[in-house]
Write a protein that holds these residues in place. Structure first.
Motif, PDB file in Angstrom:
ATOM      1  N   ASP A 102       0.873  -1.175   0.000  1.00 56.39           N
ATOM      2  CA  ASP A 102       0.000   0.000   0.000  1.00 56.39           C
ATOM      3  C   ASP A 102       0.903   1.216   0.000  1.00 56.39           C
ATOM      4  OD1 ASP A 102      -2.593   1.041   0.290  1.00 56.39           O
ATOM      5  OD2 ASP A 102      -3.032  -0.616   1.689  1.00 56.39           O
ATOM      6  N   SER A 103       0.853   2.039  -1.025  1.00 52.46           N
ATOM      7  CA  SER A 103       1.833   3.122  -1.074  1.00 52.46           C
ATOM      8  C   SER A 103       1.189   4.450  -1.456  1.00 52.46           C
ATOM      9  CB  SER A 103       2.911   2.759  -2.101  1.00 52.46           C
ATOM     10  OG  SER A 103       3.749   3.857  -2.321  1.00 52.46           O
ATOM     11  N   ASP A 109       3.216   8.339   6.385  1.00 52.54           N
ATOM     12  CA  ASP A 109       3.673   7.020   6.827  1.00 52.54           C
ATOM     13  C   ASP A 109       5.178   6.912   6.603  1.00 52.54           C
ATOM     14  OD1 ASP A 109       1.119   6.415   7.394  1.00 52.54           O
ATOM     15  OD2 ASP A 109       0.746   5.248   5.577  1.00 52.54           O
ATOM     16  N   GLY A 110       5.793   6.075   7.381  1.00 52.02           N
ATOM     17  CA  GLY A 110       7.240   5.882   7.245  1.00 52.02           C
ATOM     18  C   GLY A 110       7.577   5.158   5.950  1.00 52.02           C
ATOM     19  N   VAL A 111       8.882   5.122   5.645  1.00 52.29           N
ATOM     20  CA  VAL A 111       9.348   4.411   4.444  1.00 52.29           C
ATOM     21  C   VAL A 111       9.741   3.003   4.853  1.00 52.29           C
ATOM     22  CG1 VAL A 111      11.144   4.336   2.677  1.00 52.29           C
ATOM     23  CG2 VAL A 111      10.163   6.531   3.372  1.00 52.29           C
ATOM     24  N   GLU A 112       9.233   2.007   4.103  1.00 53.71           N
ATOM     25  CA  GLU A 112       9.577   0.611   4.397  1.00 53.71           C
ATOM     26  C   GLU A 112      10.396   0.021   3.278  1.00 53.71           C
ATOM     27  OE1 GLU A 112       7.540  -2.745   5.964  1.00 53.71           O
ATOM     28  OE2 GLU A 112       5.835  -1.460   6.474  1.00 53.71           O
ATOM     29  N   THR A 113      11.435  -0.718   3.643  1.00 53.65           N
ATOM     30  CA  THR A 113      12.200  -1.440   2.632  1.00 53.65           C
ATOM     31  C   THR A 113      11.825  -2.906   2.761  1.00 53.65           C
ATOM     32  OG1 THR A 113      13.991   0.131   2.852  1.00 53.65           O
ATOM     33  CG2 THR A 113      14.546  -1.982   1.848  1.00 53.65           C
ATOM     34  N   VAL A 114      11.472  -3.537   1.643  1.00 53.69           N
ATOM     35  CA  VAL A 114      11.088  -4.953   1.707  1.00 53.69           C
ATOM     36  C   VAL A 114      12.366  -5.779   1.853  1.00 53.69           C
ATOM     37  CG1 VAL A 114       9.915  -6.837   0.519  1.00 53.69           C
ATOM     38  CG2 VAL A 114       9.107  -4.472   0.224  1.00 53.69           C
ATOM     39  N   PRO A 115      12.487  -6.566   2.931  1.00 50.98           N
ATOM     40  CA  PRO A 115      13.732  -7.312   3.119  1.00 50.98           C
ATOM     41  C   PRO A 115      13.910  -8.410   2.073  1.00 50.98           C
ATOM     42  CG  PRO A 115      12.145  -7.816   4.874  1.00 50.98           C
ATOM     43  CD  PRO A 115      11.500  -6.802   3.994  1.00 50.98           C
ATOM     44  N   ALA A 117      14.514  -8.448  -0.995  1.00 51.08           N
ATOM     45  CA  ALA A 117      13.910  -8.257  -2.322  1.00 51.08           C
ATOM     46  C   ALA A 117      14.372  -6.902  -2.858  1.00 51.08           C
ATOM     47  CB  ALA A 117      12.392  -8.314  -2.230  1.00 51.08           C
ATOM     48  N   GLU A 118      15.636  -6.863  -3.246  1.00 53.91           N
ATOM     49  CA  GLU A 118      16.249  -5.577  -3.627  1.00 53.91           C
ATOM     50  C   GLU A 118      15.554  -4.879  -4.783  1.00 53.91           C
ATOM     51  OE1 GLU A 118      20.620  -4.940  -3.886  1.00 53.91           O
ATOM     52  OE2 GLU A 118      20.606  -7.107  -3.539  1.00 53.91           O
ATOM     53  N   TRP A 119      14.881  -5.656  -5.653  1.00 58.73           N
ATOM     54  CA  TRP A 119      14.258  -5.058  -6.842  1.00 58.73           C
ATOM     55  C   TRP A 119      13.031  -4.201  -6.509  1.00 58.73           C
ATOM     56  CZ3 TRP A 119       9.244  -6.822  -8.404  1.00 58.73           C
ATOM     57  CH2 TRP A 119       8.784  -7.957  -7.734  1.00 58.73           C
ATOM     58  N   ILE A 120      12.467  -4.393  -5.312  1.00 61.17           N
ATOM     59  CA  ILE A 120      11.254  -3.637  -4.959  1.00 61.17           C
ATOM     60  C   ILE A 120      11.667  -2.293  -4.338  1.00 61.17           C
ATOM     61  CG2 ILE A 120       9.093  -3.669  -3.645  1.00 61.17           C
ATOM     62  CD1 ILE A 120       9.412  -6.771  -3.584  1.00 61.17           C
ATOM     63  N   ALA A 121      11.165  -1.205  -4.913  1.00 59.90           N
ATOM     64  CA  ALA A 121      11.517   0.134  -4.418  1.00 59.90           C
ATOM     65  C   ALA A 121      10.983   0.334  -2.997  1.00 59.90           C
ATOM     66  CB  ALA A 121      10.926   1.189  -5.359  1.00 59.90           C
ATOM     67  N   ASP A 122      11.572   1.265  -2.274  1.00 56.84           N
ATOM     68  CA  ASP A 122      11.075   1.574  -0.932  1.00 56.84           C
ATOM     69  C   ASP A 122       9.612   1.994  -1.011  1.00 56.84           C
ATOM     70  OD1 ASP A 122      13.470   0.980   0.141  1.00 56.84           O
ATOM     71  OD2 ASP A 122      14.153   3.054   0.349  1.00 56.84           O
ATOM     72  N   VAL A 123       8.875   1.615  -0.006  1.00 59.55           N
ATOM     73  CA  VAL A 123       7.429   1.859  -0.011  1.00 59.55           C
ATOM     74  C   VAL A 123       7.096   2.920   1.034  1.00 59.55           C
ATOM     75  CG1 VAL A 123       5.194   0.773   0.480  1.00 59.55           C
ATOM     76  CG2 VAL A 123       7.002  -0.547  -0.658  1.00 59.55           C
ATOM     77  N   VAL A 124       6.370   3.970   0.617  1.00 58.01           N
ATOM     78  CA  VAL A 124       5.869   4.938   1.602  1.00 58.01           C
ATOM     79  C   VAL A 124       4.475   4.443   1.967  1.00 58.01           C
ATOM     80  CG1 VAL A 124       5.415   7.372   2.098  1.00 58.01           C
ATOM     81  CG2 VAL A 124       7.042   6.734   0.298  1.00 58.01           C
ATOM     82  N   GLY A 125       4.386   3.705   3.050  1.00 58.04           N
ATOM     83  CA  GLY A 125       3.102   3.099   3.398  1.00 58.04           C
ATOM     84  C   GLY A 125       3.362   1.777   4.081  1.00 58.04           C
ATOM     85  N   THR A 250      -1.583  -1.395  -4.005  1.00 56.24           N
ATOM     86  CA  THR A 250      -2.544  -0.287  -4.107  1.00 56.24           C
ATOM     87  C   THR A 250      -1.703   0.976  -4.025  1.00 56.24           C
ATOM     88  OG1 THR A 250      -4.233  -1.590  -3.030  1.00 56.24           O
ATOM     89  CG2 THR A 250      -4.609   0.775  -3.101  1.00 56.24           C
ATOM     90  N   LEU A 251      -1.673   1.730  -5.118  1.00 57.45           N
ATOM     91  CA  LEU A 251      -0.783   2.889  -5.199  1.00 57.45           C
ATOM     92  C   LEU A 251      -1.588   4.172  -5.339  1.00 57.45           C
ATOM     93  CD1 LEU A 251       1.632   1.607  -8.005  1.00 57.45           C
ATOM     94  CD2 LEU A 251       1.828   1.214  -5.542  1.00 57.45           C
ATOM     95  N   VAL A 252      -1.124   5.224  -4.693  1.00 55.61           N
ATOM     96  CA  VAL A 252      -1.630   6.557  -5.030  1.00 55.61           C
ATOM     97  C   VAL A 252      -0.666   7.095  -6.089  1.00 55.61           C
ATOM     98  CG1 VAL A 252      -2.130   8.877  -4.217  1.00 55.61           C
ATOM     99  CG2 VAL A 252      -2.684   6.898  -2.780  1.00 55.61           C
ATOM    100  N   LEU A 253      -1.211   7.400  -7.263  1.00 59.56           N
ATOM    101  CA  LEU A 253      -0.386   7.806  -8.410  1.00 59.56           C
ATOM    102  C   LEU A 253      -0.130   9.320  -8.357  1.00 59.56           C
ATOM    103  CD1 LEU A 253      -2.363   5.595 -10.902  1.00 59.56           C
ATOM    104  CD2 LEU A 253      -0.057   5.169 -10.040  1.00 59.56           C
ATOM    105  N   PRO A 254       0.845   9.816  -9.145  1.00 60.98           N
ATOM    106  CA  PRO A 254       1.192  11.234  -9.089  1.00 60.98           C
ATOM    107  C   PRO A 254      -0.010  12.170  -9.287  1.00 60.98           C
ATOM    108  CG  PRO A 254       2.814  10.039 -10.368  1.00 60.98           C
ATOM    109  CD  PRO A 254       1.747   9.056 -10.012  1.00 60.98           C
ATOM    110  N   ASP A 255      -1.012  11.769 -10.078  1.00 60.05           N
ATOM    111  CA  ASP A 255      -2.169  12.660 -10.292  1.00 60.05           C
ATOM    112  C   ASP A 255      -3.244  12.484  -9.212  1.00 60.05           C
ATOM    113  OD1 ASP A 255      -3.316  10.255 -10.818  1.00 60.05           O
ATOM    114  OD2 ASP A 255      -3.927  10.701 -12.884  1.00 60.05           O
ATOM    115  N   GLY A 256      -2.945  11.684  -8.183  1.00 62.49           N
ATOM    116  CA  GLY A 256      -3.891  11.510  -7.072  1.00 62.49           C
ATOM    117  C   GLY A 256      -4.844  10.336  -7.265  1.00 62.49           C
ATOM    118  N   SER A 257      -4.889   9.758  -8.469  1.00 64.15           N
ATOM    119  CA  SER A 257      -5.767   8.599  -8.680  1.00 64.15           C
ATOM    120  C   SER A 257      -5.096   7.336  -8.100  1.00 64.15           C
ATOM    121  CB  SER A 257      -6.052   8.411 -10.173  1.00 64.15           C
ATOM    122  OG  SER A 257      -4.849   8.085 -10.845  1.00 64.15           O
TER     123      SER A 257
END
Ligand code: FAD
Length: 388
Positions: A102-103, A109-115, A117-125, A250-257
């Motif tokens: 959920d990002s 929300d804090g930034v989470e790094t998925v342990p 799984a280096e290919w997954i970007a940090d998640v804000v959520g 579930t992402l909040v995209l740059p345009d808010g959608s």
């Protein structure tokens, strides 16, 4: 192909995961005697529709009470099939971890790094586990469907590439005697049959209504195509490893959608991406091989990919033409949102409407259909809520 008249025969429409699984389990059923022939009739090529273009994600316990028995059977059969036919190598079967992401970059929300799984970007959520190696797995659906049909052909199943058109009946008794089909070059074939199974994915409703009339098509008439669904498959640079983590985001995209992309890294070092909720009402063409992707769909998937995957794993692949763009339609079940499996008339059967779970439920559906056809009742799973 030469066609004989056989005392009993089953014609199965069509070469998706469902029709292929039915053919496979019929060919292995102990009641299949020398006088039973099984035909698969496919208008494009094997796995030309959603069965070749799906994510291939399998989950054991994400199902409601009406499909849980079929899902449990299917999840087990996927493992058995992989063991029997070397599915790990042939179609990338493997168990994997599944995460929900959920990002919202604008949240506090804090930034989470998925342990691990280096290919997954940090998640804000948030990141939460949705499944592990005991409850989630994956296959490459195109490779699996083709491997199953090859195994079925080795056991005597016939495959004909032609579009089913009409049911042929004995003029006096009205019993089914065959099916006519037409090739794309216009050749008309008649295939002998006593039983016809409609497993034509999103074409099932149209085809049964055309061939039988709406009333006789019964529950099969309610199977309709979903919206068109575009997906992409990218290959990260050689040095970048993709760990076996399926992602539901579930992402909040740059345009808010909001966006709901799904990511399936595969053992062949590719990454499959599709997304729920990208409405695209382009109508279903007559042939699966004529389905084309949407450029707008590709653009949106690229946008979602850039948010979820670190840029070192994407490289400049998205700027090139060097990735797969494809589209397909799910068979949606407009009345019940459940698969429809069983008899619709004398010698007439349906197995379709699997919506988002056809790759998972294909093997179980094949097994119970083989029991229905050759023993008169299903034994391996409870499908009482799924009858037409
Ligand atoms: C983007 C996307 C991702 C998905 N991901 C997953 C997933 O991760 N896991 C999962 O379990 N499910 C997934 N699904 C759902 C799954 O792909 C489908 O439920 C499943 O493939 C349906 O299989 P089918 O055999 O019923 O239909 P299809 O695969 O559509 O096959 C039907 C076949 O019938 C043929 N046909 C049609 N008309 C005729 C005719 N008149 N004569 C002869 N042949 C005919 C077509 O050419 C086609 O090959 C996904 C679906 C989509 C769209």
């Amino acid at each position: 192909m030469s066609l004989g008249i056989f005392p009993t025969s089953e014609v199965l429409f069509r070469g998706g995961i469902v029709g292929t699984s039915i053919a496979y389990y019929l060919s292995r059923h102990p009641n299949v005697l020398g006088d039973t022939s099984v035909y698969v009739l496919e208008s494009s090529y094997i796995a030309a529709g959603a069965s070749g273009k799906a994510g291939g994600f399998l989950a054991l316990n994400w199902h409601g009470p009406t499909t849980s028995s079929l899902a449990a059977l299917s999840f087990k059969l996927h493992e058995e099939l992989a063991t029997e036919h070397d599915g790990e190598k042939k179609w990338g079967y493997r168990k994997l971890v599944t995460l929900g992401i959920d990002s919202d970059p604008n949240s506090n929300d804090g930034v989470e790094t998925v342990p691990h799984a280096e290919w997954i970007a940090d998640v804000v959520g948030s990141v939460e586990p949705l499944g592990d190696e005991t409850t989630t797995a994956q296959v490459h659906p195109f490779l699996m469907t083709n491997a199953l049909i090859s195994a079925a052909q080795d056991s005597g199943v016939n495959v004909t590439i032609a579009k089913a058109e009409t049911i042929v009946r004995n003029e006096e008794t009205k019993e089914i005697t065959g099916v006519t089909a037409v090739t794309r070059s216009g050749e008309i074939l008649t295939i002998p049959a006593t039983d016809v199974v409609f497993a034509a994915g999103p074409w099932t409703g149209t085809i049964t209504t055309q061939m039988l009339g709406e009333k006789a098509a019964g529950g099969a008439a309610n199977i309709i195509p979903s919206n068109r669904s575009t997906s992409i498959v990218v290959s990260p640079p050689e040095s970048r490893e993709l760990t076996p983590h399926a992602l539901f985001c579930t992402l909040v995209l740059p345009d808010g959608s909001h966006g709901q992309p799904e990511f399936y890294p595969r053992p062949d070092r590719t990454l499959y991406v599709c997304s729920a909720g990208m409405s695209d009402q382009t109508p279903l063409p007559e042939y699966a091989e004529d389905v084309v992707h949407s450029e707008e769909g590709v653009r949106r998937l690229k946008e979602r990919l850039r948010i979820v995957v670190r840029k070192e794993w994407i490289g400049d692949v998205l700027e090139s033409d060097n990735f797969i763009r494809q589209a397909c339609y799910r068979p949606d079940s407009s009345k019940t949102h459940l698969p429809v499996i069983g008899k619709i008339g004398d010698g007439l059967w349906v197995a379709s409407g699997h919506e988002v779970w056809g790759i998972l439920l294909g093997p179980g559906t094949g097994k119970v259909m083989s029991e229905l056809l050759l023993e008169g009742k299903e034994k391996s799973a409870n499908i009482s809520s799924l009858r037409p």
